[in-house]
Design a protein around this motif. Structure first.
Motif, PDB file in Angstrom:
ATOM      1  N   ASP A 182      34.059  21.475  50.954  1.00 45.50           N
ATOM      2  CA  ASP A 182      35.091  21.235  52.777  1.00 45.50           C
ATOM      3  C   ASP A 182      36.584  21.895  52.220  1.00 45.50           C
ATOM      4  OD1 ASP A 182      37.855  19.561  53.153  1.00 45.50           O
ATOM      5  OD2 ASP A 182      36.560  17.904  53.347  1.00 45.50           O
ATOM      6  N   PRO A 183      37.004  22.660  53.362  1.00 47.26           N
ATOM      7  CA  PRO A 183      38.103  23.100  53.684  1.00 47.26           C
ATOM      8  C   PRO A 183      39.518  22.763  53.409  1.00 47.26           C
ATOM      9  CG  PRO A 183      37.162  23.136  55.659  1.00 47.26           C
ATOM     10  CD  PRO A 183      36.570  22.810  54.595  1.00 47.26           C
ATOM     11  N   ARG A 184      39.982  21.185  53.017  1.00 45.75           N
ATOM     12  CA  ARG A 184      41.240  20.875  52.622  1.00 45.75           C
ATOM     13  C   ARG A 184      40.594  20.838  50.941  1.00 45.75           C
ATOM     14  NH1 ARG A 184      40.272  15.476  54.729  1.00 45.75           N
ATOM     15  NH2 ARG A 184      38.398  16.062  54.636  1.00 45.75           N
ATOM     16  N   LEU A 185      39.894  20.423  50.800  1.00 49.88           N
ATOM     17  CA  LEU A 185      39.266  20.546  48.823  1.00 49.88           C
ATOM     18  C   LEU A 185      39.836  22.220  48.660  1.00 49.88           C
ATOM     19  CD1 LEU A 185      38.205  19.419  46.744  1.00 49.88           C
ATOM     20  CD2 LEU A 185      36.193  19.776  47.034  1.00 49.88           C
ATOM     21  N   ILE A 186      39.225  23.173  48.985  1.00 55.44           N
ATOM     22  CA  ILE A 186      39.845  24.354  48.507  1.00 55.44           C
ATOM     23  C   ILE A 186      41.014  24.945  48.544  1.00 55.44           C
ATOM     24  CG2 ILE A 186      38.452  26.570  48.857  1.00 55.44           C
ATOM     25  CD1 ILE A 186      35.900  25.590  49.756  1.00 55.44           C
ATOM     26  N   ASP A 187      41.508  23.935  50.123  1.00 53.35           N
ATOM     27  CA  ASP A 187      42.620  24.663  50.090  1.00 53.35           C
ATOM     28  C   ASP A 187      43.967  23.864  49.008  1.00 53.35           C
ATOM     29  OD1 ASP A 187      42.690  25.998  52.267  1.00 53.35           O
ATOM     30  OD2 ASP A 187      43.323  24.809  53.984  1.00 53.35           O
ATOM     31  N   ARG A 188      43.191  22.558  48.082  1.00 55.25           N
ATOM     32  CA  ARG A 188      44.285  21.666  47.138  1.00 55.25           C
ATOM     33  C   ARG A 188      44.301  22.339  46.259  1.00 55.25           C
ATOM     34  NH1 ARG A 188      42.249  15.380  45.575  1.00 55.25           N
ATOM     35  NH2 ARG A 188      43.600  15.562  43.579  1.00 55.25           N
ATOM     36  N   LEU A 189      42.555  23.497  45.520  1.00 52.17           N
ATOM     37  CA  LEU A 189      42.420  23.772  44.095  1.00 52.17           C
ATOM     38  C   LEU A 189      42.650  24.883  44.388  1.00 52.17           C
ATOM     39  CD1 LEU A 189      38.723  23.264  44.548  1.00 52.17           C
ATOM     40  CD2 LEU A 189      40.002  21.853  42.748  1.00 52.17           C
ATOM     41  N   GLU A 190      42.749  25.778  45.337  1.00 49.82           N
ATOM     42  CA  GLU A 190      43.600  27.213  45.744  1.00 49.82           C
ATOM     43  C   GLU A 190      45.307  26.616  44.733  1.00 49.82           C
ATOM     44  OE1 GLU A 190      42.080  28.628  48.700  1.00 49.82           O
ATOM     45  OE2 GLU A 190      40.407  29.686  47.631  1.00 49.82           O
ATOM     46  N   ALA A 191      45.669  26.025  45.607  1.00 51.94           N
ATOM     47  CA  ALA A 191      47.705  25.275  45.333  1.00 51.94           C
ATOM     48  C   ALA A 191      47.070  24.809  44.012  1.00 51.94           C
ATOM     49  CB  ALA A 191      47.649  24.553  46.178  1.00 51.94           C
ATOM     50  N   ALA A 192      46.470  24.228  43.042  1.00 48.55           N
ATOM     51  CA  ALA A 192      46.660  23.674  42.149  1.00 48.55           C
ATOM     52  C   ALA A 192      46.590  25.335  41.104  1.00 48.55           C
ATOM     53  CB  ALA A 192      45.452  22.665  41.538  1.00 48.55           C
ATOM     54  N   VAL A 193      45.923  26.009  41.442  1.00 53.76           N
ATOM     55  CA  VAL A 193      45.596  27.083  40.012  1.00 53.76           C
ATOM     56  C   VAL A 193      46.733  28.207  40.969  1.00 53.76           C
ATOM     57  CG1 VAL A 193      44.507  29.522  40.450  1.00 53.76           C
ATOM     58  CG2 VAL A 193      43.374  27.272  40.378  1.00 53.76           C
ATOM     59  N   GLY A 194      47.352  28.284  41.774  1.00 49.01           N
ATOM     60  CA  GLY A 194      48.660  28.590  42.210  1.00 49.01           C
ATOM     61  C   GLY A 194      48.525  30.486  42.499  1.00 49.01           C
TER      62      GLY A 194
END
Length: 109
Positions: free
Chosen positions: A97-109
């Motif tokens: 899910d693109p929203r999930l991937i965005d969230r995971l990428e944001a968490a990595v920074g």
């Protein structure tokens, strides 16, 4: 076969490192195998939290998938994880899910 017999007699999953002769693995140390399993649970946990789910290891033989309200299901291996997640949430759980991937990428920074 009852669920307990299936758990006790179940073989390893392809995602688990194995310390058996003739089986490819990068380690034969039981402590390292447990650490790798804990890392897989932690990675899955990051994805599952997006859907309001938690995953925990159960005796290094199965996993317990739970909702925030306490519903839970035993999952034999990570292959069965997404079907169980969809069953517990009552909605599709797409790890891409693109929203999930965005969230995971944001968490990595």
């Amino acid at each position: 076969m009852c669920a307990l017999c299936g758990v006790l007699g179940g073989g390893g999953d392809w995602t688990d490192a194995a310390a058996r002769p003739g089986v490819f693995t990068r380690n034969v140390d039981s402590v390292q195998r447990r650490r790798e399993r804990a890392n897989r649970v932690a990675c899955a946990q990051k994805v599952l939290s997006f859907y309001g789910l938690t995953l925990s290891d159960w005796q290094a033989t199965s996993f317990v998938l739970s909702t925030l309200t306490g519903n839970s299901e035993i999952v034999d291996n990570l292959t069965h994880l997404w079907a169980a997640a969809e069953k517990l949430t009552g909605r599709p759980c797409d790890p891409l899910d693109p929203r999930l991937i965005d969230r995971l990428e944001a968490a990595v920074g």
